[in-house]
Design a protein around this motif. Structure first.
Motif, PDB file in Angstrom:
ATOM      1  N   GLN A 115       0.813  -1.208   0.000  1.00 17.22           N
ATOM      2  CA  GLN A 115       0.000   0.000   0.000  1.00 17.22           C
ATOM      3  C   GLN A 115       0.848   1.261   0.000  1.00 17.22           C
ATOM      4  O   GLN A 115       0.419   2.296  -0.503  1.00 17.22           O
ATOM      5  N   LYS A 116       2.036   1.194   0.561  1.00 17.26           N
ATOM      6  CA  LYS A 116       2.895   2.381   0.625  1.00 17.26           C
ATOM      7  C   LYS A 116       3.558   2.668  -0.707  1.00 17.26           C
ATOM      8  O   LYS A 116       4.155   3.734  -0.877  1.00 17.26           O
ATOM      9  N   ASP A 117       3.473   1.772  -1.646  1.00 20.65           N
ATOM     10  CA  ASP A 117       3.935   1.972  -3.019  1.00 20.65           C
ATOM     11  C   ASP A 117       5.392   2.424  -3.084  1.00 20.65           C
ATOM     12  O   ASP A 117       5.732   3.430  -3.692  1.00 20.65           O
ATOM     13  N   PHE A 118       6.265   1.675  -2.436  1.00 28.64           N
ATOM     14  CA  PHE A 118       7.681   2.026  -2.378  1.00 28.64           C
ATOM     15  C   PHE A 118       8.339   2.006  -3.751  1.00 28.64           C
ATOM     16  O   PHE A 118       9.236   2.796  -4.023  1.00 28.64           O
ATOM     17  N   LYS A 119       7.908   1.119  -4.621  1.00 31.77           N
ATOM     18  CA  LYS A 119       8.553   0.993  -5.931  1.00 31.77           C
ATOM     19  C   LYS A 119       8.358   2.263  -6.757  1.00 31.77           C
ATOM     20  O   LYS A 119       9.306   2.763  -7.370  1.00 31.77           O
ATOM     21  N   VAL A 120       7.151   2.794  -6.790  1.00 33.29           N
ATOM     22  CA  VAL A 120       6.879   4.007  -7.568  1.00 33.29           C
ATOM     23  C   VAL A 120       7.608   5.201  -6.963  1.00 33.29           C
ATOM     24  O   VAL A 120       8.216   6.003  -7.684  1.00 33.29           O
ATOM     25  N   ARG A 121       7.570   5.309  -5.640  1.00 35.03           N
ATOM     26  CA  ARG A 121       8.273   6.420  -4.990  1.00 35.03           C
ATOM     27  C   ARG A 121       9.767   6.343  -5.229  1.00 35.03           C
ATOM     28  O   ARG A 121      10.431   7.367  -5.439  1.00 35.03           O
ATOM     29  N   ALA A 122      10.319   5.134  -5.225  1.00 34.92           N
ATOM     30  CA  ALA A 122      11.751   4.966  -5.482  1.00 34.92           C
ATOM     31  C   ALA A 122      12.097   5.382  -6.904  1.00 34.92           C
ATOM     32  O   ALA A 122      13.108   6.060  -7.129  1.00 34.92           O
ATOM     33  N   SER A 123      11.264   5.008  -7.858  1.00 35.27           N
ATOM     34  CA  SER A 123      11.559   5.396  -9.239  1.00 35.27           C
ATOM     35  C   SER A 123      11.417   6.906  -9.438  1.00 35.27           C
ATOM     36  O   SER A 123      12.187   7.513 -10.184  1.00 35.27           O
ATOM     37  N   GLU A 124      10.469   7.540  -8.750  1.00 29.53           N
ATOM     38  CA  GLU A 124      10.328   8.999  -8.839  1.00 29.53           C
ATOM     39  C   GLU A 124      11.558   9.700  -8.261  1.00 29.53           C
ATOM     40  O   GLU A 124      12.056  10.669  -8.842  1.00 29.53           O
ATOM     41  N   LEU A 125      12.038   9.234  -7.119  1.00 31.12           N
ATOM     42  CA  LEU A 125      13.237   9.828  -6.525  1.00 31.12           C
ATOM     43  C   LEU A 125      14.458   9.615  -7.411  1.00 31.12           C
ATOM     44  O   LEU A 125      15.299  10.505  -7.559  1.00 31.12           O
ATOM     45  N   HIS A 126      14.558   8.436  -8.013  1.00 29.63           N
ATOM     46  CA  HIS A 126      15.681   8.144  -8.898  1.00 29.63           C
ATOM     47  C   HIS A 126      15.645   9.054 -10.122  1.00 29.63           C
ATOM     48  O   HIS A 126      16.679   9.601 -10.528  1.00 29.63           O
ATOM     49  N   ASP A 127      14.451   9.229 -10.709  1.00 26.34           N
ATOM     50  CA  ASP A 127      14.318  10.121 -11.866  1.00 26.34           C
ATOM     51  C   ASP A 127      14.649  11.556 -11.497  1.00 26.34           C
ATOM     52  O   ASP A 127      15.295  12.277 -12.267  1.00 26.34           O
TER      53      ASP A 127
END
Length: 143
Positions: A115-127
């Motif tokens: 639910q915390k959606d770590f994968k999407v947040r990680a990709s946003e921070l990486h971008d």
């Protein structure tokens, strides 16, 4: 911004960097600010890359917890069916209860991580860190 309109102190001529006038002071100030900006961007870029790595690790931990709950839900009943004759009724019930509780806990943890959606947040921070890196390279290339 052009500084050729600034008049020198003595002869009415535009001040130059060699004379130590306002042009050289503003150029030095611009260089100092550019260096500070590049250092700040370097710090932010590293922080964003590290945060993205931590979020990816959390995502992978959630995936692992989800896999563990699946293993408990599948293998323990299979184990109980296979070794039913060797276990007492009480031992089978205890193993079944422990497996159900452990499976439910790991499933709950896995769902919270999903639910915390770590994968999407990680990709946003990486971008974002990559964009900051591109900007800093562009600024470093300018004079």
């Amino acid at each position: 911004m052009r500084h050729d309109r600034i008049v020198g102190p003595r002869d009415g001529q535009p001040a130059t960097a060699e004379q130590g006038g306002p042009v050289s002071q503003s150029a030095a100030e611009a260089k100092r600010l550019k260096g500070k900006l590049l250092n700040d961007w370097r710090l932010v870029r590293r922080a964003r890359f590290n945060a993205a790595k931590r979020l990816r690790n959390r995502y992978e931990a959630g995936q692992f917890a989800f896999a563990v709950s699946g293993i408990y839900g599948f293998l323990v009943p299979l184990f109980l069916l296979q070794f039913d004759g060797y276990l007492s009724n009480f031992a089978g019930m205890v193993i079944s209860f422990v497996a159900a509780v452990a499976g439910a806990l790991s499933f709950t943890i896995a769902m919270q991580y999903q639910q915390k959606d770590f994968k999407v947040r990680a990709s946003e921070l990486h971008d974002c860190a990559r964009k900051i890196n591109d900007l800093s390279r562009h600024l470093s290339a300018t004079q």
